[in-house]
Design an enzyme around this catalytic site. Sequence first.
Site, PDB file in Angstrom:
ATOM      1  N   HIS A  62      -8.192  -3.990  -1.001  1.00 24.49           N
ATOM      2  CA  HIS A  62      -7.390  -4.109   0.223  1.00 24.49           C
ATOM      3  C   HIS A  62      -6.336  -3.000   0.298  1.00 24.49           C
ATOM      4  O   HIS A  62      -6.264  -2.262   1.286  1.00 24.49           O
ATOM      5  CB  HIS A  62      -6.731  -5.493   0.269  1.00 24.49           C
ATOM      6  CG  HIS A  62      -5.872  -5.710   1.472  1.00 24.49           C
ATOM      7  ND1 HIS A  62      -6.324  -6.333   2.618  1.00 24.49           N
ATOM      8  CD2 HIS A  62      -4.583  -5.372   1.729  1.00 24.49           C
ATOM      9  CE1 HIS A  62      -5.354  -6.364   3.510  1.00 24.49           C
ATOM     10  NE2 HIS A  62      -4.281  -5.776   2.996  1.00 24.49           N
ATOM     11  N   GLU A  63      -5.549  -2.881  -0.750  1.00 24.36           N
ATOM     12  CA  GLU A  63      -4.472  -1.883  -0.713  1.00 24.36           C
ATOM     13  C   GLU A  63      -5.040  -0.462  -0.671  1.00 24.36           C
ATOM     14  O   GLU A  63      -4.500   0.417  -0.004  1.00 24.36           O
ATOM     15  CB  GLU A  63      -3.505  -2.064  -1.887  1.00 24.36           C
ATOM     16  CG  GLU A  63      -2.888  -3.459  -2.027  1.00 24.36           C
ATOM     17  CD  GLU A  63      -2.296  -4.038  -0.745  1.00 24.36           C
ATOM     18  OE1 GLU A  63      -1.915  -3.269   0.147  1.00 24.36           O
ATOM     19  OE2 GLU A  63      -2.238  -5.281  -0.640  1.00 24.36           O
TER      20      GLU A  63
ATOM     21  N   GLU B 152       0.801  -1.226   0.000  1.00 25.92           N
ATOM     22  CA  GLU B 152       0.000   0.000   0.000  1.00 25.92           C
ATOM     23  C   GLU B 152       0.835   1.278   0.000  1.00 25.92           C
ATOM     24  O   GLU B 152       0.602   2.172   0.804  1.00 25.92           O
ATOM     25  CB  GLU B 152      -0.929  -0.032   1.218  1.00 25.92           C
ATOM     26  CG  GLU B 152      -0.221   0.030   2.604  1.00 25.92           C
ATOM     27  CD  GLU B 152       0.186  -1.326   3.184  1.00 25.92           C
ATOM     28  OE1 GLU B 152       0.407  -2.265   2.410  1.00 25.92           O
ATOM     29  OE2 GLU B 152       0.298  -1.410   4.418  1.00 25.92           O
TER      30      GLU B 152
ATOM     31  N   GLU C 116      -3.746  -4.367   9.502  1.00 26.36           N
ATOM     32  CA  GLU C 116      -4.264  -5.380   8.576  1.00 26.36           C
ATOM     33  C   GLU C 116      -5.689  -5.843   8.884  1.00 26.36           C
ATOM     34  O   GLU C 116      -6.475  -6.061   7.963  1.00 26.36           O
ATOM     35  CB  GLU C 116      -3.300  -6.570   8.511  1.00 26.36           C
ATOM     36  CG  GLU C 116      -1.921  -6.215   7.955  1.00 26.36           C
ATOM     37  CD  GLU C 116      -1.921  -5.671   6.525  1.00 26.36           C
ATOM     38  OE1 GLU C 116      -2.925  -5.805   5.807  1.00 26.36           O
ATOM     39  OE2 GLU C 116      -0.891  -5.075   6.133  1.00 26.36           O
TER      40      GLU C 116
ATOM     41  N   ASP D 239       8.879  -9.788  10.597  1.00 26.01           N
ATOM     42  CA  ASP D 239       8.363 -10.590   9.500  1.00 26.01           C
ATOM     43  C   ASP D 239       7.975 -12.008   9.950  1.00 26.01           C
ATOM     44  O   ASP D 239       7.062 -12.610   9.403  1.00 26.01           O
ATOM     45  CB  ASP D 239       9.473 -10.670   8.439  1.00 26.01           C
ATOM     46  CG  ASP D 239       8.900 -10.839   7.056  1.00 26.01           C
ATOM     47  OD1 ASP D 239       7.952 -10.108   6.738  1.00 26.01           O
ATOM     48  OD2 ASP D 239       9.395 -11.713   6.321  1.00 26.01           O
TER      49      ASP D 239
ATOM     50  N   TYR E 184      -4.740 -10.418  10.065  1.00 28.69           N
ATOM     51  CA  TYR E 184      -5.712 -10.131   9.012  1.00 28.69           C
ATOM     52  C   TYR E 184      -7.089 -10.690   9.353  1.00 28.69           C
ATOM     53  O   TYR E 184      -8.077  -9.958   9.409  1.00 28.69           O
ATOM     54  CB  TYR E 184      -5.264 -10.776   7.689  1.00 28.69           C
ATOM     55  CG  TYR E 184      -4.029 -10.185   7.068  1.00 28.69           C
ATOM     56  CD1 TYR E 184      -2.765 -10.490   7.563  1.00 28.69           C
ATOM     57  CD2 TYR E 184      -4.112  -9.336   5.972  1.00 28.69           C
ATOM     58  CE1 TYR E 184      -1.613  -9.962   6.983  1.00 28.69           C
ATOM     59  CE2 TYR E 184      -2.971  -8.803   5.382  1.00 28.69           C
ATOM     60  CZ  TYR E 184      -1.730  -9.122   5.893  1.00 28.69           C
ATOM     61  OH  TYR E 184      -0.605  -8.591   5.319  1.00 28.69           O
TER      62      TYR E 184
ATOM     63  N   HIS F 265      -6.029   0.499   2.809  1.00 28.41           N
ATOM     64  CA  HIS F 265      -4.888   0.906   3.639  1.00 28.41           C
ATOM     65  C   HIS F 265      -4.670   2.425   3.610  1.00 28.41           C
ATOM     66  O   HIS F 265      -3.980   2.960   4.484  1.00 28.41           O
ATOM     67  CB  HIS F 265      -3.601   0.232   3.170  1.00 28.41           C
ATOM     68  CG  HIS F 265      -3.319  -1.100   3.796  1.00 28.41           C
ATOM     69  ND1 HIS F 265      -3.266  -1.291   5.158  1.00 28.41           N
ATOM     70  CD2 HIS F 265      -3.047  -2.316   3.252  1.00 28.41           C
ATOM     71  CE1 HIS F 265      -2.967  -2.560   5.414  1.00 28.41           C
ATOM     72  NE2 HIS F 265      -2.838  -3.204   4.271  1.00 28.41           N
TER      73      HIS F 265
HETATM   74  N1  BES Z   1       1.046  -4.394   3.810  1.00 32.50           N
HETATM   75  C1  BES Z   1       0.796  -5.691   3.323  1.00 32.50           C
HETATM   76  C2  BES Z   1       2.029  -6.399   2.851  1.00 32.50           C
HETATM   77  C3  BES Z   1       3.078  -6.606   3.923  1.00 32.50           C
HETATM   78  C4  BES Z   1       2.745  -7.049   5.175  1.00 32.50           C
HETATM   79  C5  BES Z   1       4.399  -6.367   3.628  1.00 32.50           C
HETATM   80  C6  BES Z   1       3.731  -7.228   6.141  1.00 32.50           C
HETATM   81  C7  BES Z   1       5.383  -6.552   4.601  1.00 32.50           C
HETATM   82  C8  BES Z   1       5.047  -6.977   5.857  1.00 32.50           C
HETATM   83  C9  BES Z   1      -0.244  -5.677   2.201  1.00 32.50           C
HETATM   84  O1  BES Z   1      -1.238  -4.738   2.372  1.00 32.50           O
HETATM   85  C10 BES Z   1      -0.937  -7.003   2.199  1.00 32.50           C
HETATM   86  O2  BES Z   1      -1.567  -7.305   3.170  1.00 32.50           O
HETATM   87  N2  BES Z   1      -0.824  -7.755   1.124  1.00 32.50           N
HETATM   88  C11 BES Z   1      -1.466  -9.035   0.956  1.00 32.50           C
HETATM   89  C12 BES Z   1      -2.689  -8.923   0.124  1.00 32.50           C
HETATM   90  C13 BES Z   1      -3.964  -8.853   0.818  1.00 32.50           C
HETATM   91  C14 BES Z   1      -5.110  -8.875  -0.166  1.00 32.50           C
HETATM   92  C15 BES Z   1      -4.190  -9.773   1.954  1.00 32.50           C
HETATM   93  C16 BES Z   1      -0.530  -9.932   0.190  1.00 32.50           C
HETATM   94  O3  BES Z   1       0.525  -9.469  -0.217  1.00 32.50           O
HETATM   95  O4  BES Z   1      -0.841 -11.093  -0.005  1.00 32.50           O
HETATM   96 ZN    ZN Z   2      -2.565  -5.273   3.954  1.00 34.78          ZN
END
Ligand code: BES
Ligand code: ZN
Length: 621
Positions: free
Chosen positions: A312-313, A288, A335, A394, A402, A316
Site C-alpha cells: 500500500h505505502e 507514505e 487512497e 481528519d 479507500y 503511494h
Molecule cells: N496516507 C495514509 C495515512 C493517512 C491518511 C495519514 C490520512 C493521515 C491522514 C496511509 O497511506 C494509509 O492509508 N495507511 C493505512 C494503511 C493502509 C494499508 C490502509 C493505515 O494507517 O492504516
Molecule cells: Zn494510504
Amino acid sequence: MIPMAGLILIGMAGCGNNKNKTEPMQTSHKKDPHSYSEPSKAVITHLELSLSVNFDTRKLSGSATYDIQRSADAQELILDTRDLTISKVSLDDDTAGSAFATEIPDDILGTALIIKLKPETQKVTVFYETDPDAAALQWLQPSQTAGGKKPFLFTQSQAILCRTWIPVQDSPGIRFTYNAKIQVPEGYMAVMSAENPTQRSTDGVYTFTQKKAVPAYLMALAAGDFDYHQYDDRTGVYAEPATLKAAVYEFDETRSMLDAAEALYGPYDWGRYDILVLPPSFPFGGMENPCITFATPSIIAGDKSLNSLVAHELAHSWSGNLVTNRTWDDFWLNEGFTVYFERRIMESIYGKEYADMLGVLGYGDLMETLKDMKEAGQDDDTKLKLNLAGRDPDDGMNDVAYEKGWLFLCQLEREAGREAFDAFLKNWFRDFAFKGADTEEFIEYLQANLIEKSGKKFETDPKKWIYEPGLPEGYVAPTSTRLQKMEDMAAAYMSTGVDAVNLSGLSSHEVQYFLRSLPDDLSTAKMAALDQKFNFTERKNSEEAFLWLRLAVINNYADAYPALDRFLTTIGRRKFVKPLFEAMEKNPATRELAREIYTKARPGYHSVTYNTVDGILKWNP
Ligand code: BES
Ligand code: ZN
C-alpha cells in the site's frame, strides 16, 4: 501564540492590516479550504530547512528559507503556521528583520503568516521554534521505545500538520523541492522523506536532499536510536536495533513488490524505497513519506501476513506522491487508487486467491462503515468527493475513500478489460506526474481516455459513484471462496460448538474473517470455549488480537481485559485504538475500564490518536 483581538503585527512599523487587500484568486482551480496560502500571488518552489532537535525542551528550532515564484505586483507571501513561535523573518540576503503578521489562530488551521515582500524579493527566511505540544511531533520517552535507552522523535504531517513544525504553504496542491540540515544529539540517527544516510554521523549533523517536488504533507523527520539494513541497491529497512532482525525478515518481499509495481504502472521515480519501523505509538499503519515509508511495528507478525501494508505505502509512490490529490476533498484519488494498486501488487506476488481475500476483508470494512455512517446521519461523508471545508480534514477521512474508491476502480476495470484499464492508469500516472489532480480532472480524463476510447457503453456511472452517498445499484461485490468457508465455519460454531472450528493451516486473513463472521453478541461462554481452544487472548498478530479484544468488550469477557489493557497501553495505532474505546464506551459495563485504561494510555499516544479518543470518551484533558 498569545491570542489577541485583531491582527498581531510584528516587525517594521506602518505596514498595516493586509487582510482587506486580498484580491480574488487568479487560478483556475478552487482554493484549498485548508490553507491560508494564496499561491496565485506568491508560491514556494524550494525549501532550505535548518533545524536542531532538542529532546530536553522538546523543541525544534532553526530556520526555513524559501525560493518563491511570484507575480511582479505580489505584495505578500502567505504561509501556514500553527503553534510556531516566529522570531524573525528576513528577505533575500538582508539579515535585518522584515515585516510579518499573524492573526488569531484557528484551532484547526492555525494562523496565516503574512510576509510583506519587496518588489525584488526572491527568497524569504523564517526563524522559528516549535511548541513542545506541536501536533505533528511525537517526542517519545526512552521507555516508549523497543530499546528503552534513548528518546525518539517522529513527525506525522498528513493531513495538515506540517504547519505545526514548518511554516509552509500546507496545501497538497503546492509542491517544492527541499534540502535540510538537521542537528541531533551525537550518536542518534536521523532520516527524512529524502535521500537518507545509512550510517550514523559522528557529530549528529545530517544533510538531506529531496530533488523531486513534494507537497508539505510529505515532509517527514525521525530521529532516534535506529540502524539500517540494506536489501539491495534500492530497498532496505531502518529499525531500532532490538527490532531490526524481525523487521528485515518481515519485509524482505519489498524488493519483489517494487518490481511488481513497476511492471504494472511504470518506473519508480524516487530513487530508494526504504521502510522505517517506528515505536508502537505511531498513529497509523503506515505513512507514505517519499523514499521512506514510516510504519507501525504492529505489522511485524512474524509470518509476513500483514505486509500488504508495504504494498500500500509503496503504491503511494505513484498514487499520491506522484499524482497528488489537489485538496483533501479529493482524498479518494490518493487512497482509492492506492488500495487498487496495492491489491494488484499483492495479486502479482501471492496470486488472485490471496488478493481476493484482501478485497473481501476491505469490502466488509466498507459495509460496516457505510452502515455506521448512515445511522449517525453522516451520509454526506460516504461520497467519494468530500466537502471538508470548515472541518478538520481528519474527521471526514474514513474507509470510504479507500474501499469505495477501490470498488469503483474495480467496476471500471471489469467493464474496460484489464489490459485497457492498466494502460489507462499507467498514462494517468504519467500525464499527471508531479502534479495535483482533482476529482473533476479525473472524470474528464476517464471519459476521454477510457470510456470513449473503448467504444463501449459503460454501465458504471462515474458521477453516481463520486457525487452520491453509499453504493450505486448494480455493482459487482467481491468474493473469495476461502473466506466464504470461514463464514460457514462461524455459522457452524454458533449452531453446534467448538468442534466445528478448525483453524489449523489457515492464513491470518482467514482467521480474521472467521472472527469477523461471528455475531457481535456471542455470550461469554461462547467466547471462553473459543479462547480455550485457540488462545485468542494471547494472539500476537495485532489484527487478530484487535478483533478478539473488541468481541471481548462487547461480550463482557473479562478474562481478556488484562490483555486489552496491555494492547491499548502499548499500541497507539488509531485504527485499533478507536474502535476498542468506542466499544468500551458503548457497553455500560466497560465505561469505567475505558477511563482507567485511557488514563494510563493517553500520555503515550500521538495527538492524532488522543484527539480522536478524547472525542469518544468526552475526555477533558
Ligand atoms: N496516507 C495514509 C495515512 C493517512 C491518511 C495519514 C490520512 C493521515 C491522514 C496511509 O497511506 C494509509 O492509508 N495507511 C493505512 C494503511 C493502509 C494499508 C490502509 C493505515 O494507517 O492504516
Ligand atoms: Zn494510504
